[in-house]
Structure formats: C-alpha cells, structure tokens
Design an enzyme around this catalytic site. Structure first.
Site, mmCIF file in Angstrom:
data_model
loop_
_atom_site.group_PDB
_atom_site.id
_atom_site.type_symbol
_atom_site.label_atom_id
_atom_site.label_comp_id
_atom_site.label_asym_id
_atom_site.label_seq_id
_atom_site.Cartn_x
_atom_site.Cartn_y
_atom_site.Cartn_z
ATOM 1 N N ASP A 173 0.829 -1.143 -0.317
ATOM 2 C CA ASP A 173 0.320 0.188 -0.258
ATOM 3 C C ASP A 173 1.231 1.278 -0.020
ATOM 4 O O ASP A 173 0.227 2.351 -0.130
ATOM 5 C CB ASP A 173 -1.547 0.249 0.993
ATOM 6 C CG ASP A 173 -1.790 -0.670 1.074
ATOM 7 O OD1 ASP A 173 -2.806 -1.728 -0.406
ATOM 8 O OD2 ASP A 173 -2.917 -1.425 2.305
ATOM 9 N N TYR A 195 -10.111 -0.438 2.279
ATOM 10 C CA TYR A 195 -9.813 -0.550 3.555
ATOM 11 C C TYR A 195 -8.852 1.070 3.929
ATOM 12 O O TYR A 195 -8.683 1.767 2.865
ATOM 13 C CB TYR A 195 -8.047 -1.249 3.663
ATOM 14 C CG TYR A 195 -8.604 -2.675 4.042
ATOM 15 C CD1 TYR A 195 -8.743 -2.864 5.419
ATOM 16 C CD2 TYR A 195 -9.026 -3.813 3.809
ATOM 17 C CE1 TYR A 195 -9.449 -4.097 6.024
ATOM 18 C CE2 TYR A 195 -9.203 -5.376 3.714
ATOM 19 C CZ TYR A 195 -9.441 -4.959 5.332
ATOM 20 O OH TYR A 195 -10.034 -6.630 5.972
#
Length: 653
Positions: free
Chosen positions: A292, A375
């Site tokens: 990420d 997320y």
C-alpha cells in the site's frame, strides 16, 4: 517535509530543462533526506541542503526517469532511467489519473461485454465498478517490464450502492496502462453474484440508538504541548513532525529531556511499508498482495481529519503537502492530528495505614488516516509521560469480497453474508526505527526469559532467568512469545547509575509473519515480512522495506538486499525495522463495514533513566486544579495530619 514552494520550484527546473511533455505524470515526488551529520549539527539560522526526487513517467511510452533537483543550485544534479524493463524490473506507484481510466478501458472491451452478457448482466454494465488493482509479479511474458493492472468487476444497484457487496466471480481483466487495452480477460464459472444490500450510510441504517450519552473532553487551560512550525514540545519530549506522499507521517529527532540533558531516542520513525497478501487460490485473487505504500502511496491517499469524527479533544492539526499527478503542489489540510488524552493510572501504591498515592498517565497522540481502495488505515504514535513510545496501526473499512454458493465451505474464504465470501489475508506493517539511544553509537541485544532445570542451578525448582545475545551482524529475527522475547537497543557509550548501558526495549506482539510459501513470488517480493525484527547498518537512501519499486518487482529488494552483506551492527549507526499486524480470518461482524482492529508494539525505557521519570507528575493531573485524585472514599474525615487511616483495606462498623 516538502513545502509547496519547493515542489513548484523543482518542477519548474524540470520544465525549463525540457524534461517534461504533455503526457508526463509524477508517480513520486519526495524530499531527499539530508545528511544526518548536517542535521545533528543544525542550529537556528543555518541552511540545510534541500534536494527533491521527481519520478517522471511518460504515459505514452511507460518509461520512468528519476531526477534529483538541488533547490539551492536551481539545477538537476542526478538523472537515471528506472530499469523497469530489466530484471528484477519494478514500476513506480500508480497515479490517480491512471486509475481513473481503467474502468473505461475494461468496459470498452468486447470480451468483457460478452462475459457480462453471458452471465445475464447486460442491463447492469453501466453501473458496474471495475477496480484498478496492482497485479503482483508472476513472470508472465506479456506483463514483464510493462505497466499493468488487473481489474475485477463489482455491480451496483444504483449510483452510490456498495459495490463490494456484489462481486462478479470468475471475471478478471488485465490491462496494459501504456497501450490502454485489455491484454487478457479470463471468464470462468457461473457463480451467481451475491445480491443482499450492504449499505451502511445513515439513511440505510435508519433509526439509531438513543441510549448513548455524550462525552465531552475539555482542557480549560489549553493543551500542555507547544508547537513552533513543525517542532513540538510536550512533557520532556521534543520532536519534529514530517509528512510525505509515500510513508505519510514521520517523526524526526525525537528526544527526551532528563533534568538539564536533552537525550536523543529516535532520529527518524515511520511506517514506510505494508503488504496485504491474500491466501485465496482462486483466479480472482491468487495474485493479490498489495504494497500500500510502494504501489499506491499511503501519504498521497491520506484523509483530511475532522474534529469530533477522527480526533477528539483540544486538537492541533498539521497540513500535508504532496505533489499531484502533474507534479504540482497539493495541500491535504489537517492531515495529521495531535492531541493529549488520559491513559489510565500511571503509578499507584497504598502503604499500610496511609492514603494511597496515585498519578494519572497521559499520552500525546500523533496520527493520520489513509484510504487505499476498500481499506482504511490509521497510524498512531503515542508518547507517554514515563518515556515509553507506542506505535499502533488501526485497520477498518471493507473486507475484499467474492461471490459463492451460500453455505459452501472453502478453506481459503469465509462466508460473511449469504453468498458473499471474504478471503483470508494478512496486513503486515513495517515500521522503520532509525534509533539513536543517547547518540548514534548503538547495539541490539535479543533477550529471552528462560527456565532452569531443577538441579544444582535450581535446587528448589522455582528459578528462572534471562539470556542476552548480542546481534552482531545485519539480518532478521523472529519473536517468541513463549520466551517473552524482546530486543534491547542500547548505547555503546553511556551507562546509567548502576553501571549498565542505557537502553530502550522493543516489545513485540509477535503475531504470525508472512504465511506465503518461501518459493512463492509474494514471499520474494515481501521478504521483509518473513521476520518480526531486522537490524541493519544505517545507509543513506535505505528507506523502503520492499525496495524502491515493489510494484511488479520480481523480489529480493529492500531489507534482504540491505542486509545481504552482513555488516557489523555491534555499535555504530543502526536501524531497526519491525513487522506487526494481523492475520485476518474475516467474521460476519466485519460486514458491511469493519470495526477497527488495532495492532501495536512498544518501545519502553529499560535502564535509560536512573529512576522512574514520572515521579514529578502532580496528583491533580486528572482532577480540577487544586484537588487531589487521592481521596479515599470519605475516609479522610478523622485522619490525622499524616493522613493515616484507622484500618487498611477493610471497613469497621
């Protein structure tokens, strides 16, 4: 932290030198870390050298080039083509502009349209959501050295419907971003798409509970910290707040004032990478292993925070400055939140026959939140009155989903709603701790608690002890909860008043590390996550646990490469890296939106101070000014001057 002016000035140099075109994109714009000795020697009025790294992607060719601009010279001082077409490959992170075109590319594909019609979904194609997702690396010939994404399809019933509730199973598109085409489309199976609604907005939820009473947090005299630009002082702590597009929040030059002595603890601390590997073998998800920070940039995806929602209390906000896709400065307002909060009892004792002594703990909270796809992640640094530090990651948002037959058993997925399954996966965060315990000359000992067999060393069978092993060379180590394993970072030059080296200890949670097989490509790319703690010799530029360009990289970069030489870390300038985070088996309670899961580790002084550094905390810290928090429930009446109680621990009639 870069300023808007610095980003604009650096970009102007590239433009002046003819390095940009109409199709230039800027996946990365970062401050080049200045020399540590120059930073340590800095005094007000000095000027530090400021250099900016620009990674420029030519969208029509897929070629990326690194440019380092020296701002004081107004010149490019380094230039290098990113070797994305040469083993072990690697691509810069994606830009928002690239992501925005993926859905149009997929929906324009005749193969995708045919697959949707075959499934009887032709009436829902307009509202379909086609995700842009990092593809991993598998050595596929048509992907090597090319800028690729994969795309899964989710359905919506209306414009703002929760698309994650309706995954189209078995439909996978792979897109070449440079050519703007779907290079492969795989369509298999006829699993019905999960249908139940999963919207969680106020209108969908309806009436809310009325039994919850408000909580108000006030500091009538204001907070106990002071802020001067990016420099913060709070209760003996001093540090600088930094922020960048890749790793988000950075704490710099963290010190603790002990009497008249300002003692260094941490030169630089951040969470510069996390990997989210999935354990699902299906075609739709076997390739998923998101980095990420390295693939998407956590800081660039950070949220503007709001009082009463993200932060509570008397808040100080810091804005963040990043570069947009075209290399121009973009401000994220209120991206870092800082406040104080009560943290329970700090210390307490009741001596026989006397009133208890008790003090309240307090902590300073520095935090930010980033949203990457489905997320949301919160990153929190806590500083405590007793010199402890805690680093915490919070995971929330929506779990990744796939459709399946209701009631079916699957060893890699769990049913969270009828016909809706979420794969098993991990969130493995890696903190980088450029330690400086009483200066740059440090060592690390691994400390275990061990039992002793009954015998001469343990005649009564009750004995246990500890073992210390000096970590002499670079490499990674595993936690061991059964041995209470911790890592002690100590000064090679300073001792405490009992003659031992001053130290901090790293206390891990010790949850599972990377579950993928060592022969897998995700293990090669995310090798940093195969150990809990790494120790490396400090080298400029070694900032990223998975390397500079983990996107579509074949593996071996980052910590494996940093520590390959096995240099000595027994004294000198060293860096600790710590991996923490969950192995997630999704629950029905995680749907439609997941309550926050919290994962953390601690840095705790261990022989760093000569005694408890929080003895001077006033006993009214959590009570109105002038009051004491040490009243003994009405037993004050009748106490003598010394505060003695007639009986300890019991009441008499």
């Amino acid at each position: 932290m870069l300023t808007a002016d610095e980003i604009a000035r650096g970009r102007a140099v590239l433009e002046r030198e003819g390095k940009l075109s109409e199709r230039s994109l800027f996946p990365t714009v970062m401050l080049v870390e200045p020399d540590k000795d120059a930073v340590r020697a800095f005094t007000p009025g000095d000027a530090l050298e400021r250099r900016v790294l620009f990674v420029v992607l030519e969208a029509d060719t897929g070629v990326s080039t690194e440019y380092v601009v020296a701002l004081q010279d107004d010149a490019i001082v380094d230039e290098r083509v990113v070797p994305s077409d040469t083993f072990p490959y690697g691509q810069p992170p994606y830009t928002l502009e690239e992501f925005m075109v993926v859905e149009d590319i997929v929906k324009a594909s005749p193969e995708w349209q045919t697959a949707m019609r075959r499934r009887g979904l032709e009436d829902r194609m307009d509202l379909a959501y086609c995700t842009p997702l990092a593809p991993g690396y598998f050595g596929y010939e048509d992907e090597i050295g090319r800028r690729m994404v994969r795309s899964l399809t989710f359905l919506r019933d209306f414009d703002h419907d929760n698309a994650w509730a309706h995954p189209v199973e078995g439909l996978l598109a792979t897109v070449n971003l440079t050519t703007g085409e779907v290079v492969s489309l795989q369509d298999e199976g006829d699993v019905p798409t999960a249908a139940p609604s999963a919207n969680y907005d106020a209108e969908s939820i309806g009436e809310v509970r009325k039994s919850l009473k408000p909580i108000e947090i006030t500091q009538p005299e204001g907070p106990s910290f002071s802020v001067d630009g990016g420099e913060v002082e709070w209760q003996n702590w001093k540090f600088r707040v930094g922020f960048n597009s890749r790793e988000g929040l950075v704490l710099n030059q963290l010190t603790f004032t002990d009497g008249d002595d300002e003692r260094p603890v941490l030169y630089r601390g951040s969470v510069p990478e996390m990997v989210v590997p999935y354990g699902d073998t299906s075609r739709n998800r076997y390739w998923i292993s998101y980095f990420d920070a390295g693939e998407y940039h956590l800081g660039k995806n950070a949220n503007s925070l709001a009082l009463g929602c993200d932060c509570l209390g008397v808040i100080h906000y810091f804005d963040g400055v990043v570069a947009d896709d075209h290399g121009r400065p973009a401000v994220i307002p209120q991206v870092v939140c800082m406040h104080e909060e009560d943290a329970g009892v700090l210390w307490k004792h009741t001596e026989m026959g006397y009133k208890p002594d008790v003090r309240r703990q307090r902590r300073l909270v520095i935090s930010y939140f980033a949203t990457v796809g489905n997320y949301d992640y919160g990153f929190y640094w806590y500083l405590y009155l007793d010199g402890s530090i805690e680093v915490e990651a919070k995971a929330t948002g929506l779990v990744f989903t796939g459709s399946g037959e209701p009631g079916a058993e699957d060893p890699h997925r769990l049913e969270i709603s009828p016909g809706l399954f979420a794969p098993v996966h991990q969130h493995l965060f890696c903190a980088r701790l450029d330690v400086e315990i009483d200066g740059p000359d440090n060592f690390v000992d691994e400390v275990d608690v061990v039992g002793i067999p009954k015998g001469d060393r343990n005649p009564y069978g009750n004995a246990f002890t500890w073992e210390r092993r000096r970590i002499e060379t670079e490499g990674g180590r595993l936690a061991d909860g059964l041995k209470g394993r911790t890592w002690h970072i100590g000064s090679a030059t300073r001792t405490n008043y009992v003659g031992k080296p001053t130290e901090y200890q790293l206390i891990p949670e010790g949850l599972p590390v990377l579950m993928a097989d060592p022969d897998s490509t995700v293990h090669a790319r995310a090798n940093f996550a195969a150990k809990h703690t790494w120790v490396s010799k400090y080298e400029p530029g070694e900032l990223w646990p998975a390397g500079d360009y983990p996107n579509q990289h074949a593996g071996g970069a980052g910590l494996p490469a940093y520590t390959e030489a096995g240099e000595s870390v027994d004294g000198g300038d060293i860096v600790l890296w710590h991996v923490f985070g969950p192995t997630h088996l999704p629950r029905t309670e995680d749907w439609p939106i997941m309550p926050v899961d919290v994962y953390r580790f601690k840095l705790k002084p261990n022989g760093f101070f000569d005694r408890n550094p929080a003895l001077d905390i006033p006993d009214w810290s959590a009570a109105p000014a002038g009051d004491s928090c040490c009243h003994a429930q009405g037993d004050d009446e009748g106490d003598d001057e010394g505060g003695r109680l007639p009986v300890f621990g019991v009441r008499t009639s």
